[in-house]
Design a protein around this motif. Structure first.
Motif, PDB file in Angstrom:
ATOM      1  N   ARG A 269       0.831  -1.206   0.000  1.00  0.00           N
ATOM      2  CA  ARG A 269       0.000   0.000   0.000  1.00  0.00           C
ATOM      3  C   ARG A 269       0.865   1.255   0.000  1.00  0.00           C
ATOM      4  O   ARG A 269       1.987   1.241   0.517  1.00  0.00           O
ATOM      5  CB  ARG A 269      -0.926   0.003   1.225  1.00  0.00           C
ATOM      6  N   SER A 270       0.317   2.318  -0.530  1.00  0.00           N
ATOM      7  CA  SER A 270       1.008   3.599  -0.445  1.00  0.00           C
ATOM      8  C   SER A 270       1.008   4.056   1.017  1.00  0.00           C
ATOM      9  O   SER A 270       0.268   3.526   1.859  1.00  0.00           O
ATOM     10  CB  SER A 270       0.288   4.643  -1.305  1.00  0.00           C
ATOM     11  N   ARG A 271       1.842   5.030   1.324  1.00  0.00           N
ATOM     12  CA  ARG A 271       1.905   5.545   2.698  1.00  0.00           C
ATOM     13  C   ARG A 271       0.536   6.039   3.159  1.00  0.00           C
ATOM     14  O   ARG A 271       0.111   5.773   4.289  1.00  0.00           O
ATOM     15  CB  ARG A 271       2.923   6.688   2.747  1.00  0.00           C
ATOM     16  N   GLU A 273      -2.472   5.134   2.029  1.00  0.00           N
ATOM     17  CA  GLU A 273      -3.376   3.985   2.195  1.00  0.00           C
ATOM     18  C   GLU A 273      -3.088   3.252   3.497  1.00  0.00           C
ATOM     19  O   GLU A 273      -4.010   2.843   4.217  1.00  0.00           O
ATOM     20  CB  GLU A 273      -3.214   3.008   1.022  1.00  0.00           C
TER      21      GLU A 273
END
Length: 315
Positions: A269-271, A273
C-alpha cells in the motif's frame, strides 16, 4: 448453490477440541500501531475474540502478532496474558539484527512458540532474493536459541517456490526451525485461476514444489483465510481439490487458522493507504468449517485440528 451433506454443531465439529493457529488482536487505544505499518486495521479486541472463540467452539488458539505493530511484541505478550496462557500460544515478530537471546527466552516464557517474517520490512513482497535474505536472517536468529520454534511467512508469488526450495532444504530445515506458510500457500482455486490452467489446481505455478515440501515434512501449510484464494464464499467448494491434494501429500503438515478478524488481502500500500483505517472482511467461519469438515476423514480432521498444532506449538 453448494449443498453441504450434513450440518455440524460446534460440539460435532470439535469433539476433542479445536486449535485455531492464526488469529490477531488489535487494540490501538491500548497499544499504538507502528508508524511505518503497512495496514491500519480497526480494533479487534480480546473480548471480541473470546466471543468468536466460544461461538465457533474453538478451545485453543495461537495468537499471531499483527504486522501493524511492527516488531514490538509488547502488545502480543499482554494479549496472551488476557487470553490465558493455558490455552493460548503466540507467534511473534522480531528484528533479527537486534533481538537478543535474553529477549527470545523472555518471549518463550510468555507463551511465544514461533515468529513470522515481515516481508514488508525487507521490501521483499515481490523480490525472491530479498525473501531468501529475510528467511536466512530470521532462521539464524532463532535457530540456535529456540529449537523447535516455527517460522511463518506469506508471500503472493507461488512462482518463487522453485527458487526457495534450495534455501529451505539446505539452510532452514538443518537449522531446526519449522517452516510454516499461511493461507493455502496462496495457491488459487478454480474460481481464481487464470485461463491457461483450465480450472485444474495442479497445473498452477508452485503447486508441485509446495506439495514436494509438504510431502517431505519440510513445510506446514495453514488452511486459513479461504477468501484469499477462492471467490466461492461461504462454502468455498472449489477449495476441495486443493485441500485433498495437501492432505494426500502429508496430513501431519496441515493446520487450520481462522485469520480472525479477517484483514483484507495482502498488497503493498502507499503511505497514505497504509495510515487510513481499512475495514476487515465479513466471513461466515462456521459455514466454511462445516464445508471443510465434510471433505476429511475423522483422522484427518483430528490431525489438523488437534494433534498437529499440539506437536508444532508444544502444548
Amino acid at each position: 448453490m453448494t449443498v453441504i451433506s450434513k450440518p455440524h454443531t460446534s460440539l460435532e465439529l470439535f469433539p476433542h477440541g479445536g486449535w485455531d493457529v492464526h488469529h490477531h488482536i488489535f487494540e490501538p487505544a491500548k497499544f499504538a500501531y507502528a508508524p511505518d505499518r503497512h495496514l491500519t486495521p480497526p480494533p479487534a479486541t480480546v473480548q471480541q475474540f473470546l466471543e468468536f472463540k466460544k461461538n465457533i467452539g474453538i478451545t485453543n488458539s495461537v495468537l499471531t502478532h499483527g504486522l501493524s505493530y511492527g516488531s514490538d511484541c509488547t502488545s502480543l505478550k499482554s494479549f496472551v496474558d488476557e487470553l490465558g496462557k493455558t490455552d493460548t500460544k503466540a507467534i511473534g515478530v522480531i528484528d533479527p539484527d537486534t533481538v537478543t537471546p535474553e529477549e527470545l527466552r523472555e518471549m518463550q516464557s510468555k507463551g511465544v512458540r514461533g515468529i513470522r517474517v515481515n516481508l514488508y520490512k525487507y521490501q521483499a513482497m515481490h523480490d525472491v532474493e530479498l525473501q531468501k535474505k529475510a528467511l536466512r536472517e530470521h532462521a539464524r536468529a532463532i535457530g540456535k536459541h529456540c529449537p523447535g520454534w516455527s517460522m511463518a511467512f506469506t508471500h503472493v508469488h507461488p512462482e518463487f517456490w522453485a527458487d526457495l526450495i534450495p534455501v529451505i532444504e539446505h539452510e532452514i530445515v538443518p537449522s531446526g526451525v519449522c517452516l510454516v506458510t499461511d493461507h493455502f500457500a496462496l495457491l488459487r482455486t478454480a474460481s481464481m485461476l487464470s485461463s491457461e490452467c483450465e480450472g485444474d489446481v495442479t497445473r498452477q505455478t508452485g503447486f508441485r514444489e509446495i506439495m514436494e515440501l509438504v510431502r517431505a515434512g519440510h513445510l506446514y501449510v495453514k488452511l486459513s483465510a479461504p477468501y484469499r484464494v477462492s471467490h466461492e464464499a461461504p462454502y468455498y467448494a472449489d477449495l476441495k481439490p486443493l485441500v485433498r491434494a495437501l492432505f494426500n501429500a502429508n496430513r501431519h503438515q496441515i493446520l487450520w487458522g481462522s485469520d480472525w478478524p479477517h484483514t483484507p488481502h495482502m498488497k503493498v500500500r502507499s503511505r497514505e493507504e497504509a495510515l487510513c483505517e481499512t475495514p476487515c472482511l465479513i466471513i461466515d467461519d462456521l459455514e466454511w468449517l462445516k464445508s471443510l469438515r465434510s471433505w476429511l476423514t475423522a483422522e484427518e480432521w483430528h490431525a489438523m485440528m488437534v494433534s498437529n498444532p499440539q506437536r508444532l506449538y508444544g502444548w
